[in-house]
Design a protein around this motif. Sequence first.
Motif, PDB file in Angstrom:
ATOM      1  N   ASN A 196      61.823 125.598  22.012  1.00 50.74           N
ATOM      2  CA  ASN A 196      62.912 124.937  22.650  1.00 50.74           C
ATOM      3  C   ASN A 196      62.776 125.159  24.134  1.00 50.74           C
ATOM      4  O   ASN A 196      63.377 126.160  24.705  1.00 50.74           O
ATOM      5  CB  ASN A 196      64.174 125.440  22.218  1.00 50.74           C
ATOM      6  CG  ASN A 196      65.218 124.680  22.807  1.00 50.74           C
ATOM      7  OD1 ASN A 196      65.327 123.591  23.470  1.00 50.74           O
ATOM      8  ND2 ASN A 196      66.469 125.087  22.585  1.00 50.74           N
ATOM      9  N   ASN A 216      61.560 117.549  17.179  1.00 48.83           N
ATOM     10  CA  ASN A 216      62.539 118.647  17.325  1.00 48.83           C
ATOM     11  C   ASN A 216      63.525 118.787  16.529  1.00 48.83           C
ATOM     12  O   ASN A 216      63.850 119.770  16.133  1.00 48.83           O
ATOM     13  CB  ASN A 216      62.979 118.877  18.967  1.00 48.83           C
ATOM     14  CG  ASN A 216      61.478 119.439  19.887  1.00 48.83           C
ATOM     15  OD1 ASN A 216      60.416 119.729  19.364  1.00 48.83           O
ATOM     16  ND2 ASN A 216      61.621 119.149  21.146  1.00 48.83           N
ATOM     17  N   LEU A 219      63.312 120.056  12.658  1.00 45.21           N
ATOM     18  CA  LEU A 219      63.205 121.317  12.255  1.00 45.21           C
ATOM     19  C   LEU A 219      63.714 122.442  13.131  1.00 45.21           C
ATOM     20  O   LEU A 219      64.392 122.084  13.971  1.00 45.21           O
ATOM     21  CB  LEU A 219      61.444 121.863  12.178  1.00 45.21           C
ATOM     22  CG  LEU A 219      60.591 121.415  13.522  1.00 45.21           C
ATOM     23  CD1 LEU A 219      60.860 122.154  14.564  1.00 45.21           C
ATOM     24  CD2 LEU A 219      59.154 121.224  12.979  1.00 45.21           C
ATOM     25  N   GLU A 220      63.690 123.879  12.661  1.00 48.72           N
ATOM     26  CA  GLU A 220      64.344 124.599  13.525  1.00 48.72           C
ATOM     27  C   GLU A 220      63.268 125.311  14.492  1.00 48.72           C
ATOM     28  O   GLU A 220      62.460 126.015  14.129  1.00 48.72           O
ATOM     29  CB  GLU A 220      64.917 125.909  12.653  1.00 48.72           C
ATOM     30  CG  GLU A 220      65.625 126.958  13.318  1.00 48.72           C
ATOM     31  CD  GLU A 220      66.039 128.044  12.519  1.00 48.72           C
ATOM     32  OE1 GLU A 220      66.738 129.082  12.992  1.00 48.72           O
ATOM     33  OE2 GLU A 220      66.093 127.868  11.323  1.00 48.72           O
ATOM     34  N   THR A 221      63.556 124.938  15.716  1.00 53.16           N
ATOM     35  CA  THR A 221      62.490 125.258  16.738  1.00 53.16           C
ATOM     36  C   THR A 221      62.484 127.001  17.029  1.00 53.16           C
ATOM     37  O   THR A 221      63.607 127.346  16.909  1.00 53.16           O
ATOM     38  CB  THR A 221      62.583 124.436  17.992  1.00 53.16           C
ATOM     39  OG1 THR A 221      63.777 124.643  18.486  1.00 53.16           O
ATOM     40  CG2 THR A 221      62.283 123.009  17.801  1.00 53.16           C
ATOM     41  N   SER A 223      62.441 129.942  19.699  1.00 55.22           N
ATOM     42  CA  SER A 223      62.930 130.134  21.167  1.00 55.22           C
ATOM     43  C   SER A 223      61.865 130.671  22.066  1.00 55.22           C
ATOM     44  O   SER A 223      61.067 131.307  21.603  1.00 55.22           O
ATOM     45  CB  SER A 223      64.134 131.149  21.003  1.00 55.22           C
ATOM     46  OG  SER A 223      63.704 132.381  20.939  1.00 55.22           O
ATOM     47  N   PRO A 250      57.171 127.251  14.060  1.00 54.24           N
ATOM     48  CA  PRO A 250      58.267 127.349  13.220  1.00 54.24           C
ATOM     49  C   PRO A 250      58.033 127.207  11.599  1.00 54.24           C
ATOM     50  O   PRO A 250      56.979 126.605  11.271  1.00 54.24           O
ATOM     51  CB  PRO A 250      59.110 125.870  13.830  1.00 54.24           C
ATOM     52  CG  PRO A 250      58.749 125.650  14.812  1.00 54.24           C
ATOM     53  CD  PRO A 250      57.094 126.165  15.018  1.00 54.24           C
ATOM     54  N   GLU A 252      59.190 125.662   9.117  1.00 57.05           N
ATOM     55  CA  GLU A 252      59.316 124.298   8.665  1.00 57.05           C
ATOM     56  C   GLU A 252      58.218 123.474   9.387  1.00 57.05           C
ATOM     57  O   GLU A 252      57.978 122.380   8.774  1.00 57.05           O
ATOM     58  CB  GLU A 252      60.556 123.777   9.246  1.00 57.05           C
ATOM     59  CG  GLU A 252      61.648 124.586   8.358  1.00 57.05           C
ATOM     60  CD  GLU A 252      63.199 123.995   8.877  1.00 57.05           C
ATOM     61  OE1 GLU A 252      63.926 124.253   8.031  1.00 57.05           O
ATOM     62  OE2 GLU A 252      63.331 123.519  10.128  1.00 57.05           O
TER      63      GLU A 252
END
Length: 255
Positions: A196, A216, A219-221, A223, A250, A252
Amino acid sequence: MASKLAGTVALVTGASSGIGSATARHLAEHGAAVALVARRKNRLADVAAEIERSGGAALAVEADVSDRAQAEAAVGQTIQRFGRLDVVINNAGLMLLGPVAGADALEWDRMIGVNVNGLLNTTHAALPHLLAAAEDGPRGVADIVNVSSVAGRNASEGFGVYNLTKFGVNGFTESLRQEVTRRHVRVGVIEPGAVNTELGSHNSGAIQSQIIDPFNASLETLSPDDIAESIGYMVTRPRHAAIGELWIMPTEQLT
């Protein structure tokens, strides 16, 4: 946090935001004095001030590392201020996506200028100082970490020239590692997946809405701190241990 980098000096390119600024803060927390290099002077000054408020030492250097003279000057200012250089993080990068057919070749020039030439310019200027630091520094070792991408491992439609630059970064990293590793300059590459940051913001609205935003959102990006902590791990290993490649994405993300 233990001061594993006490007495050392680090230079981070692309340090005005995202992975670069997070890495600069993280290395300062480890005890390194940090030179922050990027084009956005005001943003650099803010990051440097934050590091100094936390008790660290920081130098903001406005420079476009795609220009060889500016990259050399940035390294020179670092040496002038801190007297040495132990760690270089080549993070400055640009990601402009789209098909090859009908592409704006000037965008290709910009990406190659930053992603490839910027890394080469900074490394060329810094390497003599890193070799010296490995010989007489407090750790007996120096580090280069090149920030690549999973796009340096797997090619995708619409990523053609970005893929080219990151595959090139990976190849250069391994060649240089073999050249200098016996002189205790560790050279490693980190290959993040989706993070992100502002990296995709330079694309057209169509690319942003059709490719970047949906991906983006799926999925859970990561940091920027995730990448900074990983870079910190690479450069704080004992002298006898080198991390040549670190692939982080990530949970995922498939490719």
